[in-house]
Design an enzyme around this catalytic site. Structure first.
Site, PDB file in Angstrom:
ATOM      1  N   ASP A 478       0.825  -1.202   0.000  1.00 30.48           N
ATOM      2  CA  ASP A 478       0.000   0.000   0.000  1.00 30.48           C
ATOM      3  C   ASP A 478       0.867   1.264   0.000  1.00 30.48           C
ATOM      4  O   ASP A 478       2.073   1.203   0.269  1.00 30.48           O
ATOM      5  CB  ASP A 478      -0.905  -0.032   1.242  1.00 30.48           C
ATOM      6  CG  ASP A 478      -2.241   0.636   1.010  1.00 30.48           C
ATOM      7  OD1 ASP A 478      -2.336   1.485   0.105  1.00 30.48           O
ATOM      8  OD2 ASP A 478      -3.198   0.317   1.737  1.00 30.48           O
ATOM      9  N   ASN A 480      -0.265   5.251   1.111  1.00 31.82           N
ATOM     10  CA  ASN A 480      -1.488   5.961   1.448  1.00 31.82           C
ATOM     11  C   ASN A 480      -1.415   7.468   1.585  1.00 31.82           C
ATOM     12  O   ASN A 480      -2.238   8.065   2.259  1.00 31.82           O
ATOM     13  CB  ASN A 480      -2.079   5.370   2.730  1.00 31.82           C
ATOM     14  CG  ASN A 480      -2.901   4.132   2.422  1.00 31.82           C
ATOM     15  OD1 ASN A 480      -3.629   4.107   1.426  1.00 31.82           O
ATOM     16  ND2 ASN A 480      -2.773   3.109   3.228  1.00 31.82           N
ATOM     17  N   ASP A 548     -10.697   1.937  -3.467  1.00 29.98           N
ATOM     18  CA  ASP A 548     -11.248   1.663  -2.136  1.00 29.98           C
ATOM     19  C   ASP A 548     -12.766   1.636  -2.174  1.00 29.98           C
ATOM     20  O   ASP A 548     -13.403   1.268  -1.200  1.00 29.98           O
ATOM     21  CB  ASP A 548     -10.781   2.730  -1.140  1.00 29.98           C
ATOM     22  CG  ASP A 548      -9.446   2.359  -0.499  1.00 29.98           C
ATOM     23  OD1 ASP A 548      -9.023   1.191  -0.632  1.00 29.98           O
ATOM     24  OD2 ASP A 548      -8.834   3.236   0.135  1.00 29.98           O
TER      25      ASP A 548
HETATM   26  C1  GLA Z   1      -5.756   1.888   2.106  1.00 25.37           C
HETATM   27  C2  GLA Z   1      -6.148   0.718   1.249  1.00 25.37           C
HETATM   28  C3  GLA Z   1      -7.199  -0.105   1.962  1.00 25.37           C
HETATM   29  C4  GLA Z   1      -6.651  -0.567   3.285  1.00 25.37           C
HETATM   30  C5  GLA Z   1      -6.213   0.628   4.122  1.00 25.37           C
HETATM   31  C6  GLA Z   1      -5.511   0.196   5.375  1.00 25.37           C
HETATM   32  O1  GLA Z   1      -6.782   2.813   2.197  1.00 25.37           O
HETATM   33  O2  GLA Z   1      -6.587   1.124  -0.002  1.00 25.37           O
HETATM   34  O3  GLA Z   1      -7.568  -1.197   1.175  1.00 25.37           O
HETATM   35  O4  GLA Z   1      -5.583  -1.430   3.082  1.00 25.37           O
HETATM   36  O5  GLA Z   1      -5.334   1.462   3.395  1.00 25.37           O
HETATM   37  O6  GLA Z   1      -5.079   1.259   6.123  1.00 25.37           O
END
Ligand code: GLA
Length: 739
Positions: A478, A480, A548
């Site tokens: 990931d 973020n 997401d």
């Molecule tokens: C991101 C990912 C999610 C999840 C969260 C966890 O938003 O896209 O699928 O893994 O992080 O913090």
């Protein structure tokens, strides 16, 4: 596939069955672009395609008769002299000059396609699958040499391009702009399609008609971004899904990018794609070199579906690597939306046990298993299993999951750190930062300085340690947050412009090491959903978390938009709970599953919370995916009806031998007293008789010409396999050729 070279006229003609691409050395020694389009006859000389006029206010440094840089189409133009449009390259020199003058010196032909060191790129395994023309140019004043790479694929309408700079001069220079591709087209009759969005709403096609001036998309976020995907289509206004001319440009890169079309006053369109010049510079000491990432240019005369299928085939056969390249993807369950941070081992095992009962093949543990990461304020960077949640660590949990007969997958966010973490406390200088400036936080985290090899090494040590000591079959990687304050304490002032790019090179380096060391592990990339869904990462991770947003209705749009540039096998797709966590919408389980079938397929909910009846359905859907995933993920994908234009979107996949097909048909809102509906299919063999399960038998030409009648209870039932009434419905049609 051929590369024709005409030495006398200094003309280069790259040709395969889909296109011709023709260049020549211009009177001033620069490389000129003559033609790109349907294959045309080769000839010694195409000079009739060169504009030879001098107009008022045009300039020419060499006072060449009838030649003006402003009015010729070029391969790798420069701003600062007699071309007033945007250039592909700019080099800042010690004396403050930014001008360069790249003159043709020679060429070479390479069978196959050379690798781009340290960068993702398309490849061929068999030399006969592609040919590469390298044009050598040089700038006499700086001594910088330039190699322009052109690879033509034999079987596909694909040309790839990149540029390589070598400083053969005695003085250091700064490369401040270095596009991967520049292409001058002789007219502006194009619709430009970009794929725009935001978090949870990625890759929505947006179309503009080109006109005089500049139209551009970009990312300055340090990752390719949710906002604009590094993929653009130029199509003729009348081109549709099934016919007409179009070209697609995909940037095999995951960082800041620029894609722009500049239409000049004579309707010439200059398209460019490359690393964004904002905050970019690269110092080339004498002897240093720099390679730009590559752009894939695909061309068709058969409509957008054909263009997309070209990208799908190219990426599946010549970009994605490793064991899963041609392998169906495991059906997984991910605990994120089931538990978020609120879990312990017992809870996870209960979710896994129920999933196992439903036929699910892999359990994926998402965020929150390490350090002090009980919420998103702390712990990122501390990749040590939290013993209070997982008494036997990841090694123990993965073993327990395997004993249940499932595979185990794990989430990491390797590039990030929370200020509240042991890692940050030990190495506050390991984050991207600019001296004397405050760092911006996003999701309470900072970005590790992946431009520094020691930081990448450290994270590699931790991640690979866990992968080695545990039974891990899958990694979700990931990322973020977007990058701010992009500076590094490890580099001098005159190299700070390199950090955005060096960061991505660090990411690629870590991916390369991990995928090479753990070839059995399936990597799925992710960046808050689809914030780094690009061809660059597909080279390392064969699939990506598409968004997401797991709501089925939104997913139809997101997957539809994504399909323009990326194959079904690359799109992570999960069935999640209702009401949906992003939208609060309630959709039928059937629709959620039938949308997710057109992707890698998995679950993202606690199946223990479903009724017995729903569990029976989950088993059925899981089995369906197992039976059909080869075709769903690797068949030829056709968009049939757009969710952006129709209440009844539809798509389908067809097997290579055209004997099997699966149609996904959806209805967003239910309507009373609906029209008598038909759906015209595609990609079938006209002369084959197909059994459409629950509907009867029809010839391919009937299904493609008259269409499959899809009317439902609203208009009187047709066949057995009808769309259930109610909002957010779907139906899958299975087609099989009968003897
Ligand atoms: C991101 C990912 C999610 C999840 C969260 C966890 O938003 O896209 O699928 O893994 O992080 O913090």
């Amino acid at each position: 596939m051929s590369v024709y070279i005409h030495e006398t006229s200094r003309t280069f003609h790259l040709q395969n069955q889909q296109f011709s691409y023709i260049m020549k050395v211009l009177p001033n020694g620069h490389m000129g672009q003559l033609y790109f389009g349907r294959p045309i006859h080769d000839r010694e000389n195409y000079d009739y395609l060169l504009e030879k006029c001098i107009r008022s206010h045009s300039a020419s440094p060499d006072l060449l008769e009838g030649f003006s840089l402003e009015h010729v189409r070029q391969e790798y133009p420069v701003y600062g002299s007699a071309d007033f449009r945007q250039g592909a390259v700019e080099i800042l020199q010690e004396n403050g000059s930014r001008l360069c003058d790249f003159v043709y010196r020679g060429y070479r032909i390479i069978e196959g396609k050379p690798r781009l060191t340290g960068l993702p790129a398309t490849y061929v395994e068999d030399e006969s699958d592609a040919q590469t023309l390298v044009l050598n140019l040089s700038d006499a004043v700086t001594g910088v040499e330039l190699e322009l790479f052109y690879t033509v694929f034999r079987e596909m309408g694909v040309l790839t391009r990149s540029a390589h700079f070598i400083n053969k001069g005695s003085k250091a220079v700064q490369l401040t702009r270095a596009m991967s591709l520049s292409l001058d087209l002789p007219d502006d009759q194009y619709d430009w399609i970009q794929f725009s969005g935001s978090w949870a709403r990625e890759r929505m096609p947006v179309t503009h008609r080109l006109s005089e001036g500049i139209h551009a998309i970009e990312s300055l976020r340090g990752h390719s971004s949710h906002q604009q995907n590094p993929f653009v289509i130029l199509k003729r206004p009348r081109t549709d899904e099934f016919s007409g001319e179009a070209m697609g440009f995909s940037f095999v890169y995951s960082g800041n990018f620029l894609a722009q079309a500049e239409v000049d006053t004579y309707q010439v369109t200059r398209f460019m794609m490359g690393i964004h010049p904002t905050w970019f510079s690269w110092k080339l000491e004498s002897g240093d070199d720099f390679t730009t990432p590559e752009v894939v240019l695909a061309y068709t005369r058969e409509g957008l579906n054909d263009l997309s299928q070209t990208f799908h085939r190219l990426f599946q056969n010549h970009l994605i690597r490793g064991e899963y390249r041609h392998k169906v993807r495991p059906i997984l369950i991910n605990n994120w939306e089931a538990t978020y941070f609120d879990f312990n081992e017992e809870k996870l095992l209960a979710i896994a046990a129920k999933a196992k009962e439903c036929g699910v093949e892999m359990f994926v543990l998402d965020d929150g298993w390490f350090g002090a990461r009980r919420n998103d304020y702390a712990g990122l960077g501390d990749w040590y299993p939290a013993k209070e949640l997982l008494p036997d660590g990841i090694a123990g949990l993965s073993e327990k999951i395997e004993q249940m007969g499932m595979k185990f997958g794990l989430w990491f966010e390797p590039e990030m750190v929370n200020p509240d973490s042991d890692l940050y406390r030990a190495h506050p200088d390991w984050v991207l930062q600019i001296p004397d400036r405050k760092n911006s936080l996003a999701r309470h985290q900072l970005v590790l300085d992946f431009s520094r090899p020691e930081v990448v090494d450290y994270i590699y040590g931790l991640v690979s340690g866990i992968l080695r000591e545990s039974r891990i079959s899958y990694v979700k990687w990931d990322m973020n947050r977007s990058i701010t304050e992009c500076g590094s304490q490890a580099y001098p002032a005159d190299r700070q412009g390199e950090i955005f790019h060096r960061y991505i090179l660090g990411v690629y380096d870590l991916y390369e090491r991990l995928t090479a060391e753990f070839p059995h592990i399936l990597f799925e990339s992710c960046a808050g959903g689809g914030g780094r869904f690009d061809a660059g990462l597909l080279y390392y991770a064969p699939q990506a978390w598409t968004s997401d947003d797991t709501d089925a209705v939104e997913r139809i749009k997101i997957q539809y938009g994504t399909s323009y540039g990326y194959p079904v096998s690359s799109m992570g797709s999960h069935v999640s709970a209702v009401p949906n966590h992003q939208l609060n919408r309630i959709t039928p389980l059937k629709t959620r599953a039938e949308t997710a079938f057109f992707g890698t397929y998995g679950y993202e909910l606690d199946l223990n919370r479903l009724s017995e009846e729903e569990i029976a359905d989950v088993r059925k859907y899981t089995q369906f995916m197992k039976d059909h995933r080869e075709l769903l993920q690797f068949g030829t994908f056709y968009r049939l009806r757009s969710p952006f234009e129709s209440n009844e979107p539809a798509w389908m996949v067809v097997s290579g031998d055209q004997k099997e097909a699966i149609v996904g048909s959806f209805r967003i809102l239910s309507k009373a007293n609906q029209a008598f509906m038909r759906l015209r299919l595609a990609g079938l063999r006209e002369d084959l008789l197909y059994e459409v399960e629950g509907m009867g038998t029809f010839y391919g030409d009937e299904l493609m010409g008259a269409g499959l009648v899809t009317s439902d209870a609203a208009t009187g039932k047709v066949g057995e396999n009808i769309m259930p009434s109610g909002d957010f419905s779907s139906v899958i049609y299975l087609l099989k050729a009968v003897k």
